[in-house]
Design a protein around this motif. Sequence first.
Motif, PDB file in Angstrom:
ATOM      1  N   LYS A 199      -5.326  -0.890  -1.830  1.00  0.00           N
ATOM      2  CA  LYS A 199      -6.244  -0.355  -0.823  1.00  0.00           C
ATOM      3  C   LYS A 199      -7.335  -1.368  -0.475  1.00  0.00           C
ATOM      4  CE  LYS A 199      -9.279   3.446  -0.946  1.00  0.00           C
ATOM      5  NZ  LYS A 199      -9.585   4.775  -1.475  1.00  0.00           N
ATOM      6  N   ASN A 206      -5.680   1.161  -6.029  1.00  0.00           N
ATOM      7  CA  ASN A 206      -7.009   0.680  -5.642  1.00  0.00           C
ATOM      8  C   ASN A 206      -6.982  -0.786  -5.229  1.00  0.00           C
ATOM      9  OD1 ASN A 206      -8.214   3.167  -6.005  1.00  0.00           O
ATOM     10  ND2 ASN A 206      -8.809   2.747  -8.120  1.00  0.00           N
ATOM     11  N   LEU A 251       0.832  -1.202   0.000  1.00  0.00           N
ATOM     12  CA  LEU A 251       0.000   0.000   0.000  1.00  0.00           C
ATOM     13  C   LEU A 251       0.868   1.253   0.000  1.00  0.00           C
ATOM     14  CD1 LEU A 251      -2.826   1.253   0.054  1.00  0.00           C
ATOM     15  CD2 LEU A 251      -2.741   1.110   2.545  1.00  0.00           C
ATOM     16  N   GLN A 306       0.999   3.924  -3.041  1.00  0.00           N
ATOM     17  CA  GLN A 306       0.699   5.328  -2.783  1.00  0.00           C
ATOM     18  C   GLN A 306       1.847   6.228  -3.266  1.00  0.00           C
ATOM     19  OE1 GLN A 306      -0.170   6.179   1.317  1.00  0.00           O
ATOM     20  NE2 GLN A 306      -1.334   8.018   0.772  1.00  0.00           N
TER      21      GLN A 306
END
Length: 92
Positions: free
Chosen positions: A75, A72, A45, A49
Amino acid sequence: MKYALLALALCLAAVGCANEVYERNLQYMTAPTYEAEKVIVAQRLDAAQAELSKAQASGDPDRIKKATADFNVAKAKARSVENEERRRTRKY
Protein backbone atom coordinates in the motif's frame (compact mmCIF):
# COMPACT_ATOMS: atom_id res chain seq x y z
CA MET A 1 20.04 1.42 -20.78
CA LYS A 2 16.29 0.88 -20.99
CA TYR A 3 16.61 -2.71 -19.82
CA ALA A 4 18.97 -1.74 -17.02
CA LEU A 5 16.40 0.68 -15.63
CA LEU A 6 13.65 -1.92 -15.95
CA ALA A 7 15.83 -4.42 -14.10
CA LEU A 8 16.44 -1.82 -11.39
CA ALA A 9 12.71 -1.20 -11.05
CA LEU A 10 11.97 -4.90 -10.81
CA CYS A 11 14.74 -5.36 -8.27
CA LEU A 12 13.40 -2.54 -6.13
CA ALA A 13 9.90 -3.95 -6.32
CA ALA A 14 11.02 -7.47 -5.44
CA VAL A 15 13.53 -6.68 -2.71
CA GLY A 16 11.68 -3.85 -1.09
CA CYS A 17 13.51 -0.79 0.08
CA ALA A 18 12.90 2.16 2.33
CA ASN A 19 9.96 4.16 1.07
CA GLU A 20 11.98 7.38 0.80
CA VAL A 21 14.54 5.70 -1.42
CA TYR A 22 11.79 4.09 -3.48
CA GLU A 23 10.09 7.46 -4.01
CA ARG A 24 13.37 9.02 -5.11
CA ASN A 25 14.04 6.17 -7.53
CA LEU A 26 10.60 6.59 -9.07
CA GLN A 27 11.56 10.13 -10.05
CA TYR A 28 14.51 8.90 -12.10
CA MET A 29 12.63 6.24 -14.06
CA THR A 30 11.98 6.76 -17.73
CA ALA A 31 8.36 6.74 -18.86
CA PRO A 32 8.32 3.11 -20.10
CA THR A 33 10.08 1.86 -16.98
CA TYR A 34 7.74 3.85 -14.78
CA GLU A 35 4.69 2.42 -16.57
CA ALA A 36 6.03 -1.11 -16.04
CA GLU A 37 6.61 -0.31 -12.37
CA LYS A 38 3.02 0.93 -12.01
CA VAL A 39 1.73 -2.39 -13.32
CA ILE A 40 3.98 -4.37 -10.97
CA VAL A 41 2.94 -2.31 -7.96
CA ALA A 42 -0.75 -2.70 -8.78
CA GLN A 43 -0.34 -6.48 -9.14
CA ARG A 44 1.54 -6.72 -5.84
CA LEU A 45 -1.14 -4.68 -4.07
CA ASP A 46 -3.89 -6.93 -5.43
CA ALA A 47 -1.97 -10.05 -4.41
CA ALA A 48 -1.26 -8.67 -0.94
CA GLN A 49 -4.90 -7.75 -0.47
CA ALA A 50 -6.02 -11.24 -1.52
CA GLU A 51 -3.50 -12.86 0.81
CA LEU A 52 -4.66 -10.66 3.69
CA SER A 53 -8.25 -11.71 3.08
CA LYS A 54 -7.25 -15.37 3.08
CA ALA A 55 -5.20 -14.91 6.25
CA GLN A 56 -8.07 -13.19 8.03
CA ALA A 57 -10.42 -16.00 6.98
CA SER A 58 -7.99 -18.60 8.36
CA GLY A 59 -7.85 -16.95 11.78
CA ASP A 60 -4.13 -17.74 12.20
CA PRO A 61 -2.61 -14.73 14.05
CA ASP A 62 0.92 -15.25 12.68
CA ARG A 63 -0.34 -15.47 9.12
CA ILE A 64 -2.52 -12.39 9.63
CA LYS A 65 0.43 -10.43 11.05
CA LYS A 66 2.68 -11.31 8.08
CA ALA A 67 -0.08 -10.64 5.53
CA THR A 68 -0.87 -7.29 7.17
CA ALA A 69 2.79 -6.25 7.05
CA ASP A 70 3.05 -7.26 3.37
CA PHE A 71 -0.17 -5.39 2.58
CA ASN A 72 1.08 -2.24 4.33
CA VAL A 73 4.32 -2.31 2.32
CA ALA A 74 2.41 -2.79 -0.94
CA LYS A 75 0.00 0.00 0.00
CA ALA A 76 2.87 2.39 0.78
CA LYS A 77 4.44 1.66 -2.61
CA ALA A 78 1.10 2.22 -4.32
CA ARG A 79 0.80 5.58 -2.56
CA SER A 80 4.32 6.47 -3.72
CA VAL A 81 3.44 5.60 -7.31
CA GLU A 82 0.25 7.65 -7.03
CA ASN A 83 2.22 10.65 -5.74
CA GLU A 84 4.74 10.28 -8.55
CA GLU A 85 1.90 10.11 -11.07
CA ARG A 86 0.58 13.41 -9.71
CA ARG A 87 4.06 14.92 -9.88
CA ARG A 88 4.58 13.80 -13.47
CA THR A 89 1.19 15.09 -14.61
CA ARG A 90 1.31 18.12 -12.31
CA LYS A 91 -2.05 17.25 -10.73
CA TYR A 92 -1.51 18.17 -7.10
